[in-house]
Design a protein around this motif. Structure first.
Motif, short mmCIF file in Angstrom:
data_model
loop_
_atom_site.label_atom_id
_atom_site.label_comp_id
_atom_site.label_asym_id
_atom_site.label_seq_id
_atom_site.Cartn_x
_atom_site.Cartn_y
_atom_site.Cartn_z
N LEU A 1 0.83 -1.20 0.00
CA LEU A 1 0.00 0.00 0.00
C LEU A 1 0.86 1.26 0.00
N MET A 2 1.98 1.25 0.73
CA MET A 2 2.87 2.41 0.72
C MET A 2 3.41 2.67 -0.68
N TYR A 3 3.67 1.61 -1.42
CA TYR A 3 4.12 1.76 -2.80
C TYR A 3 3.04 2.48 -3.62
N ILE A 4 1.78 2.06 -3.45
CA ILE A 4 0.69 2.69 -4.20
C ILE A 4 0.52 4.15 -3.80
N VAL A 5 0.58 4.44 -2.50
CA VAL A 5 0.42 5.82 -2.04
C VAL A 5 1.58 6.68 -2.54
N ALA A 6 2.78 6.12 -2.62
CA ALA A 6 3.91 6.87 -3.17
C ALA A 6 3.66 7.21 -4.64
N LYS A 7 3.08 6.27 -5.37
CA LYS A 7 2.73 6.53 -6.76
C LYS A 7 1.67 7.64 -6.86
N ILE A 8 0.71 7.61 -5.94
CA ILE A 8 -0.33 8.66 -5.93
C ILE A 8 0.29 10.01 -5.59
N ALA A 9 1.23 10.02 -4.64
CA ALA A 9 1.90 11.28 -4.28
C ALA A 9 2.66 11.85 -5.48
N ASN A 10 3.32 10.98 -6.25
CA ASN A 10 4.03 11.44 -7.45
C ASN A 10 3.05 11.96 -8.50
N ARG B 1 -2.61 15.22 -23.12
CA ARG B 1 -2.06 15.13 -21.77
C ARG B 1 -3.15 14.85 -20.75
N LEU B 2 -4.32 15.48 -20.93
CA LEU B 2 -5.42 15.26 -20.01
C LEU B 2 -5.91 13.82 -20.07
N GLN B 3 -5.93 13.26 -21.28
CA GLN B 3 -6.35 11.87 -21.42
C GLN B 3 -5.36 10.93 -20.75
N ASN B 4 -4.06 11.21 -20.90
CA ASN B 4 -3.03 10.38 -20.26
C ASN B 4 -3.14 10.43 -18.74
N ARG B 5 -3.36 11.61 -18.20
CA ARG B 5 -3.49 11.71 -16.75
C ARG B 5 -4.78 11.05 -16.26
N PHE B 6 -5.83 11.13 -17.07
CA PHE B 6 -7.07 10.45 -16.69
C PHE B 6 -6.87 8.93 -16.66
N ASN B 7 -6.16 8.40 -17.64
CA ASN B 7 -5.87 6.96 -17.66
C ASN B 7 -5.00 6.56 -16.46
N GLU B 8 -4.01 7.40 -16.14
CA GLU B 8 -3.15 7.11 -14.99
C GLU B 8 -3.95 7.16 -13.69
N TRP B 9 -4.87 8.10 -13.58
CA TRP B 9 -5.71 8.19 -12.38
C TRP B 9 -6.55 6.93 -12.22
N MET C 1 -6.96 7.51 -0.88
CA MET C 1 -8.26 7.75 -1.50
C MET C 1 -8.62 9.23 -1.47
N CYS C 2 -8.30 9.92 -0.38
CA CYS C 2 -8.56 11.37 -0.31
C CYS C 2 -7.73 12.11 -1.36
N LEU C 3 -6.46 11.71 -1.53
CA LEU C 3 -5.61 12.36 -2.52
C LEU C 3 -6.14 12.13 -3.93
N LEU C 4 -6.63 10.92 -4.19
CA LEU C 4 -7.19 10.65 -5.52
C LEU C 4 -8.43 11.50 -5.77
N ALA C 5 -9.27 11.65 -4.76
CA ALA C 5 -10.47 12.47 -4.94
C ALA C 5 -10.12 13.93 -5.21
N GLN C 6 -8.99 14.39 -4.67
CA GLN C 6 -8.59 15.78 -4.86
C GLN C 6 -7.83 16.01 -6.16
N THR C 7 -7.36 14.96 -6.81
CA THR C 7 -6.48 15.14 -7.97
C THR C 7 -7.07 14.55 -9.25
N HIS C 8 -8.37 14.32 -9.28
CA HIS C 8 -8.95 13.81 -10.53
C HIS C 8 -8.72 14.84 -11.63
N PRO C 9 -8.18 14.42 -12.77
CA PRO C 9 -7.82 15.39 -13.81
C PRO C 9 -9.03 16.02 -14.51
N VAL C 10 -10.21 15.44 -14.33
CA VAL C 10 -11.38 15.94 -15.04
C VAL C 10 -12.46 16.43 -14.09
#
Length: 666
Positions: free
Chosen positions: A398-407, A426-434, A490-499
């Motif tokens: 999980l720490m690995y995943i959260v580090a990826k989310i932080a990046n 670029r927006l599409q790429n970030r959406f796919n990564e999210w 999960m909170c960081l993901l909710a705050q960083t959705h590209p769309v």
């Protein structure tokens, strides 16, 4: 007759005087020897020390030198007697613990030397005392995996994991009267190639025994029960609180690092204690570490472990940015030891506490993790079984995943691309990564064992605590840390959705749900061992809260954490109040009305196509503070291969690196 009586009386007096003359003792205490007094050899304290209220120090202060004695070239001729030379130094040395081992075996007695037994005396080599080859109740080797009791096997002696001269770096200043180990000294070692002539070695082979200083005992107890408690939150074998304190009894550098952290914690929670003692131990440990780094034959494991503990001290300091001697140095020494996520033993403990502290710092300052998570060596195959009860392996994933989310969060674009097509791509790429990160953390939650999920869950109206947050009960400390990281991600993901904005129903519900669960864990948790993770995770969740009651309760939780653990949280009060708009009452009222009255944005259909992507929401306004969106500047050059590596004027590459430990998938 009278003359005869006088002669007889004189002879009797001389005989009585000779009998009354004190005999030289060979096992007296060092305190009496320094005071030139006759010691009665009493145990545990002699009579002289007891009367004068002095410390009755025991040990050896003799320098046994193996000298080859030969017959002199010229012997005066005699007629009535013969002259012979007899060497009794071995007999005298044998009365002292470890003394006889200083002498090489006599050639004529080679075959008569009995085979070493389990209780053999210490062996010596190159003028430096080594750890006994056999010792009762040996600790696990620092380079090996600590095994459960039911599968524990005999571990190799500590001396087998390092060369004979690897302890030359653990030294004492001859003129330092405050040294921790003043009761144990031996003659100065030969002058080494790193020019350290004013130091004497602390005998590593003779265990110091229990701590006998009330001050040192207090500081060590505080470290084990408070600081080591949270340092071991990701270590199933509790190296920092259960194993390494015993190792520090014959490692002055390591011991002073422990005492520095214990004294620092005590000064944070109790104003009676000042930081002076903590700085004294910190400076002493730092000096020894820097001197050791100039010795190519140093023990790299002890050096790296000491640097990690000193790094913790600097994190605990109120002014960490002014004391960064070991934050980058600990990372560089960990890389030098080749410790990764697959390492066992103390290497794993040091690796995970180091990357964990960096991850929390990057979440706070919105930095990218300096050590690429893909290079950690984490096994992300969720289908691979991990031993039952080993939740730490799942926490590492999980720490690995959260580090990826932080990046991902830190790499958010600060300005638009030059063309609309490039911006859409670029927006599409970030959406796919999210989506990939969201699927990854969801898969972790689904595949993780039941012990990593709450044992109990009560809504606020079901409890009597008057808390605004649900009561989430988790049993194991590792489970608490894992859930804190999970809800933070999960909170960081909710705050960083590209769309989608956080005002859309989906992102709003996602953010509020995990923020409330995270606050519920911390609000009802009484385990001080998770405070370091709880502070940063709680700050992330608190930013999402919109209710004044919830916001006030979070500030009360921060005050409680600071009171119980000493971790400074005052800066979070200021940051959160500014985030919530408390500093401007009019702004706060407008924000509350907007949150209550503004309709949620409609949800969009998934998946998006590059041609139909809506414009990205405007980036948040940049606040004052460290620059965001960059690689961790403190650890960016934390590698001895970098041109501006840590310990520039002290570091010399070691001649011997620790053997690569066996790897395991947790």
């Amino acid at each position: 007759m009278a003359a005869n009586e006088g002669v007889g009386g004189t002879a009797a007096g001389e005989s009585a005087s000779a009998a009354a003359r004190p005999k030289r003792v060979r096992t007296g205490c060092l305190t009496c020897r320094e005071r030139h007094l006759k010691c009665d050899e009493g145990l545990p304290e002699c009579q002289n020390c007891r009367k004068s209220s002095r410390a009755c120090k025991r040990g050896v202060r003799l320098n046994f030198i193996d000298t080859q004695v030969k017959n002199p070239p010229i012997t005066p001729p005699t007629q009535e007697w013969d002259i012979a030379f007899q060497d009794e130094s071995r007999e005298i040395a044998s009365e002292y613990r470890g003394g006889l081992g200083r002498y090489a075996a006599l050639p004529q007695e080679t075959e008569e030397i009995p085979e070493a037994k389990d209780d053999a005396l210490y062996q010596f080599s190159s003028g430096v005392m080594n750890t006994p080859t056999l010792a009762p109740q040996q600790l696990p080797s620092l380079q090996q995996q600590a095994l459960p009791a039911e599968s524990m096997e005999s571990y190799p002696a500590v001396s087998q994991r390092r060369p004979d001269n690897s302890r030359e770096q653990h030294i004492h200043s001859a003129d330092n009267t405050d040294s921790t180990f003043t009761s144990q000294t031996i003659p100065p070692p030969p002058i080494s190639n790193y020019n350290n002539t004013k130091q004497t070695l602390t005998p590593p082979s003779e265990d110091r025994g229990p701590l006998d200083s009330p001050e040192e005992l207090l500081f060590m107890q505080v470290f084990v029960e408070e600081v080591g408690l949270w340092m071991d939150s990701l270590d199933p074998y509790k190296h920092f609180s259960r194993l390494l304190p015993f190792e520090s009894l014959h490692e002055p550098m390591l011991l002073n690092a422990f005492l520095a952290c214990g004294a620092r914690h005590l000064s944070l929670v109790n104003p009676i204690y000042s930081e002076d003692k903590a700085l004294h131990y910190y400076d002493d440990a730092t000096t020894r570490l820097l001197e050791a780094l100039q010795n190519p034959n140093r023990d790299t494991v002890i050096c790296a472990t000491t640097a990690v503990i000193l790094n913790v001290y600097e994190i605990m300091s109120e002014r960490p940015l002014q004391r960064m001697n070991h934050i980058a140095g600990a990372r560089a020494l960990i890389k030098e030891c080749r410790w990764t996520a697959k390492t066992l033993g103390v290497g794993a403990a040091c690796f995970w506490i180091n990357v964990g502290m960096e991850l929390l710092s990057c979440i706070r300052f919105n930095w990218q993790v300096a050590w690429d998570p893909d290079l950690w060596g984490v096994d992300m195959d969720f289908s691979r079984e991990i031993d039952y009860g080993r939740e730490e392996g799942w926490t590492y994933r999980l720490m690995y995943i959260v580090a990826k989310i932080a990046n991902f969060r830190s790499s958010a674009p600060r300005q638009a691309e030059s063309t609309q097509h490039a911006e859409q791509v670029r927006l599409q790429n970030r959406f796919n990564e999210w989506n990939r990160l969201k699927d990854w953390i969801d898969s972790w939650n689904d595949a993780s064992p039941r012990t990593l999920r709450p044992m109990g869950y009560l809504f606020p109206h079901q409890t009597t605590s008057k808390s605004a947050f649900p009561e989430v009960w988790l049993i194991k400390r590792t489970s608490i840390v894992a859930r804190l990281f999970y809800h933070t991600g999960m909170c960081l993901l909710a705050q960083t959705h590209p769309v989608l904005s956080t005002r859309t129903p989906e992102m709003h519900d996602l953010q509020q749900s995990h923020a409330h669960d995270l606050c519920g864990i911390v609000a009802h948790n009484k385990d001080r061992g998770v405070a370091s993770v709880a502070i940063r995770s709680l700050a992330i969740a608190a930013e999402c809260l919109v209710s004044r009651r919830e916001q006030e309760e979070v500030l009360e939780i921060f005050d409680r954490i600071q009171k119980e653990t000493g971790w400074r949280t005052g800066f979070l009060h200021k940051e959160l109040k500014e985030k919530w708009g408390w500093n401007n009452e009019e702004q706060y009222q407008q924000q509350q009305q907007q949150n209550m009255a503004a309709p949620m944005l409609p949800m969009q259909n998934f998946p998006y196509q590059a041609s139909s992507l809506p414009p990205a929401p405007p980036p948040p306004s940049l606040s004052k503070g460290p620059p965001k969106g960059i690689i961790n500047p403190i650890l960016r050059n934390a590698d001895f291969s970098a041109p501006l590596h840590p310990y520039q004027s002290h570091y010399i590459a070691p001649l011997h690196l620790p053997p690569q430990p066996p790897y395991s998938h947790y």
